[in-house]
Design a protein around this motif. Structure first.
Motif, PDB file in Angstrom:
ATOM      1  N   THR A  43      20.281  15.138   2.542  1.00 50.98           N
ATOM      2  CA  THR A  43      21.390  14.821   1.905  1.00 50.98           C
ATOM      3  C   THR A  43      21.688  15.755   0.626  1.00 50.98           C
ATOM      4  O   THR A  43      22.817  16.150   0.310  1.00 50.98           O
ATOM      5  N   TRP A  44      20.544  15.947  -0.209  1.00 47.41           N
ATOM      6  CA  TRP A  44      20.603  16.842  -1.306  1.00 47.41           C
ATOM      7  C   TRP A  44      20.929  18.236  -1.019  1.00 47.41           C
ATOM      8  O   TRP A  44      21.890  18.828  -1.791  1.00 47.41           O
ATOM      9  N   LEU A  45      20.676  18.707  -0.173  1.00 44.05           N
ATOM     10  CA  LEU A  45      20.725  20.215   0.566  1.00 44.05           C
ATOM     11  C   LEU A  45      22.107  20.469   0.946  1.00 44.05           C
ATOM     12  O   LEU A  45      22.754  21.117   0.594  1.00 44.05           O
ATOM     13  N   LEU A  46      22.812  19.198   1.825  1.00 47.40           N
ATOM     14  CA  LEU A  46      24.140  19.244   2.096  1.00 47.40           C
ATOM     15  C   LEU A  46      24.974  19.184   0.829  1.00 47.40           C
ATOM     16  O   LEU A  46      26.045  19.943   0.774  1.00 47.40           O
ATOM     17  N   ALA A  47      24.747  18.231  -0.093  1.00 48.08           N
ATOM     18  CA  ALA A  47      25.535  18.178  -1.252  1.00 48.08           C
ATOM     19  C   ALA A  47      25.430  19.567  -2.118  1.00 48.08           C
ATOM     20  O   ALA A  47      26.612  19.980  -2.580  1.00 48.08           O
ATOM     21  N   LEU A  48      24.444  20.298  -2.169  1.00 45.86           N
ATOM     22  CA  LEU A  48      24.168  21.422  -2.901  1.00 45.86           C
ATOM     23  C   LEU A  48      24.968  22.533  -2.342  1.00 45.86           C
ATOM     24  O   LEU A  48      25.609  23.339  -2.844  1.00 45.86           O
ATOM     25  N   SER A  49      25.097  22.360  -0.796  1.00 45.03           N
ATOM     26  CA  SER A  49      25.798  23.536  -0.146  1.00 45.03           C
ATOM     27  C   SER A  49      27.137  23.496  -0.390  1.00 45.03           C
ATOM     28  O   SER A  49      28.003  24.261  -0.481  1.00 45.03           O
ATOM     29  N   TRP A  50      27.448  22.194  -0.066  1.00 43.18           N
ATOM     30  CA  TRP A  50      29.092  21.965  -0.253  1.00 43.18           C
ATOM     31  C   TRP A  50      29.538  22.290  -1.626  1.00 43.18           C
ATOM     32  O   TRP A  50      30.791  22.854  -1.882  1.00 43.18           O
ATOM     33  N   ALA A  51      28.988  21.852  -2.783  1.00 45.18           N
ATOM     34  CA  ALA A  51      29.079  22.212  -4.200  1.00 45.18           C
ATOM     35  C   ALA A  51      29.015  23.828  -4.234  1.00 45.18           C
ATOM     36  O   ALA A  51      30.293  24.359  -5.039  1.00 45.18           O
ATOM     37  N   SER A  52      28.414  24.586  -3.778  1.00 45.72           N
ATOM     38  CA  SER A  52      28.224  26.014  -3.928  1.00 45.72           C
ATOM     39  C   SER A  52      29.471  26.407  -3.365  1.00 45.72           C
ATOM     40  O   SER A  52      30.100  27.510  -3.941  1.00 45.72           O
ATOM     41  N   LEU A  53      29.833  26.074  -1.915  1.00 44.11           N
ATOM     42  CA  LEU A  53      30.962  26.648  -1.365  1.00 44.11           C
ATOM     43  C   LEU A  53      32.571  26.276  -1.995  1.00 44.11           C
ATOM     44  O   LEU A  53      33.250  27.157  -2.053  1.00 44.11           O
ATOM     45  N   ALA A  54      32.119  25.116  -2.874  1.00 44.83           N
ATOM     46  CA  ALA A  54      33.535  24.666  -3.333  1.00 44.83           C
ATOM     47  C   ALA A  54      33.773  25.538  -4.577  1.00 44.83           C
ATOM     48  O   ALA A  54      34.886  25.819  -5.190  1.00 44.83           O
ATOM     49  N   VAL A  55      32.676  25.750  -5.246  1.00 46.21           N
ATOM     50  CA  VAL A  55      32.621  26.859  -6.344  1.00 46.21           C
ATOM     51  C   VAL A  55      33.153  28.026  -6.188  1.00 46.21           C
ATOM     52  O   VAL A  55      34.258  28.955  -6.685  1.00 46.21           O
TER      53      VAL A  55
ATOM     54  N   PRO B  69      26.428  28.271  12.232  1.00 47.55           N
ATOM     55  CA  PRO B  69      27.899  28.521  11.618  1.00 47.55           C
ATOM     56  C   PRO B  69      28.479  27.005  11.250  1.00 47.55           C
ATOM     57  O   PRO B  69      29.686  26.825  10.501  1.00 47.55           O
ATOM     58  N   ASP B  70      28.328  25.984  12.093  1.00 44.35           N
ATOM     59  CA  ASP B  70      28.819  24.778  11.850  1.00 44.35           C
ATOM     60  C   ASP B  70      28.319  23.795  10.795  1.00 44.35           C
ATOM     61  O   ASP B  70      28.790  22.583  10.649  1.00 44.35           O
ATOM     62  N   SER B  71      27.404  24.356  10.022  1.00 44.66           N
ATOM     63  CA  SER B  71      26.700  23.635   9.004  1.00 44.66           C
ATOM     64  C   SER B  71      27.205  24.289   7.812  1.00 44.66           C
ATOM     65  O   SER B  71      27.003  25.626   7.575  1.00 44.66           O
ATOM     66  N   PRO B  72      27.356  23.477   6.668  1.00 46.81           N
ATOM     67  CA  PRO B  72      27.703  23.968   5.223  1.00 46.81           C
ATOM     68  C   PRO B  72      26.464  24.870   4.730  1.00 46.81           C
ATOM     69  O   PRO B  72      26.372  25.910   3.896  1.00 46.81           O
ATOM     70  N   THR B  73      25.242  24.511   4.983  1.00 48.92           N
ATOM     71  CA  THR B  73      23.930  25.011   4.507  1.00 48.92           C
ATOM     72  C   THR B  73      23.975  26.378   5.276  1.00 48.92           C
ATOM     73  O   THR B  73      23.183  27.207   4.583  1.00 48.92           O
ATOM     74  N   PHE B  74      24.125  26.605   6.496  1.00 46.42           N
ATOM     75  CA  PHE B  74      24.323  28.031   6.859  1.00 46.42           C
ATOM     76  C   PHE B  74      25.094  28.886   6.065  1.00 46.42           C
ATOM     77  O   PHE B  74      24.714  30.042   5.452  1.00 46.42           O
ATOM     78  N   TRP B  75      26.367  28.476   5.475  1.00 48.43           N
ATOM     79  CA  TRP B  75      26.981  29.323   4.758  1.00 48.43           C
ATOM     80  C   TRP B  75      26.502  29.384   3.329  1.00 48.43           C
ATOM     81  O   TRP B  75      26.789  30.599   2.675  1.00 48.43           O
ATOM     82  N   PHE B  76      25.960  28.435   2.749  1.00 46.17           N
ATOM     83  CA  PHE B  76      25.327  28.343   1.482  1.00 46.17           C
ATOM     84  C   PHE B  76      24.051  29.313   1.561  1.00 46.17           C
ATOM     85  O   PHE B  76      23.719  30.200   0.797  1.00 46.17           O
ATOM     86  N   ALA B  77      23.282  29.442   2.745  1.00 46.03           N
ATOM     87  CA  ALA B  77      22.336  30.475   3.079  1.00 46.03           C
ATOM     88  C   ALA B  77      22.852  32.054   2.850  1.00 46.03           C
ATOM     89  O   ALA B  77      22.511  32.866   2.443  1.00 46.03           O
TER      90      ALA B  77
END
Length: 228
Positions: A4-16, A191-199
């Motif tokens: 969950t923490w990684l998904l939250a971090l990924s979404w936050a980074s993409l939002a920024v 690509p269907d995961s926010p973590t992919f785009w965060f990476a």
């Protein structure tokens, strides 16, 4: 399932990245700070999308049209050497970022699985897409398109941008390999995961930093994409 923490971090980074994109978009089209070289509007929007607030600061200092003025009132050059290098890296980085997005989405659409088919296929697609986009940028900023113009655009990209693009892509691919096999091994990044785009964001930032020496070397030799 990613933690969950990684998904939250990924979404936050993409939002920024999206907020940074919106800031430069508004400055360009709502406040009328249009670039004299139109493709640079795309370049800056893509750059802030993956670099975030740091790129917004760089845009404010060196990317706005006012920064392109060749001289200040005291007749001193306005854009320092590093501002020209920044333009070189940002433009080549935009090609790589767009190539990464286009190639990865296309491969996902045809059900490409990096765990089964090998990452090198995705890397080849990313690189070819980046070079193709670089050529298209050259075509759209030049005179009316023709077969001769395509050849000229390709030659210019090879001479002016290919070294920086390659340095950028090497760092991106090195990080993505680590991300797939060591940092985020399970489940497989797609690509269907926010973590992919965060990476991907991290890899693109690494590419931006790695490409700087190559761009600096080229600018030092008088090879630059900086707008006149």
């Amino acid at each position: 399932m990613q933690p969950t923490w990684l998904l939250a971090l990924s979404w936050a980074s993409l939002a920024v990245g999206v907020v940074s994109f919106a800031i430069v978009l508004a400055d360009t089209y709502l406040y009328g700070h249009r670039q004299p070289v139109k493709v640079m509007e795309i370049v800056w929007l893509v750059t802030v999308l993956y670099v975030g607030p740091a790129a917004v600061c760089l845009y404010w200092k060196w990317g706005r049209p006012e920064a392109l003025s060749p001289r200040r009132r005291d007749d001193q050059p306005r854009r320092p050497h590093r501002g020209i290098i920044l333009t070189q890296v940002s433009r080549c980085g935009a090609h790589c970022a767009l190539g990464f997005i286009v190639a990865e989405v296309a491969l996902y659409a045809v059900r490409f699985d990096p765990a089964q088919n090998g990452l090198w296929i995705a890397y080849a697609g990313d690189y070819l897409a980046a070079v193709t986009i670089a050529v298209l940028f050259r075509l759209f900023e030049g005179p009316p398109r023709s077969v001769a113009q395509i050849g000229h655009a390709l030659t210019t990209v090879v001479k002016v941008e290919l070294l920086t693009i390659t340095a950028f892509e090497v760092a991106l691919f090195a990080w993505l390999t680590l991300a797939h096999h060591m940092v985020f091994p399970e489940p497989t990044l797609r690509p269907d995961s926010p973590t992919f785009w965060f990476a991907g964001q991290i890899g693109l930032i690494a590419g931006f930093i790695t490409a700087w020496p190559a761009a600096s070397w080229q600018v030092g030799r008088g090879i630059s994409v900086a707008p006149r």
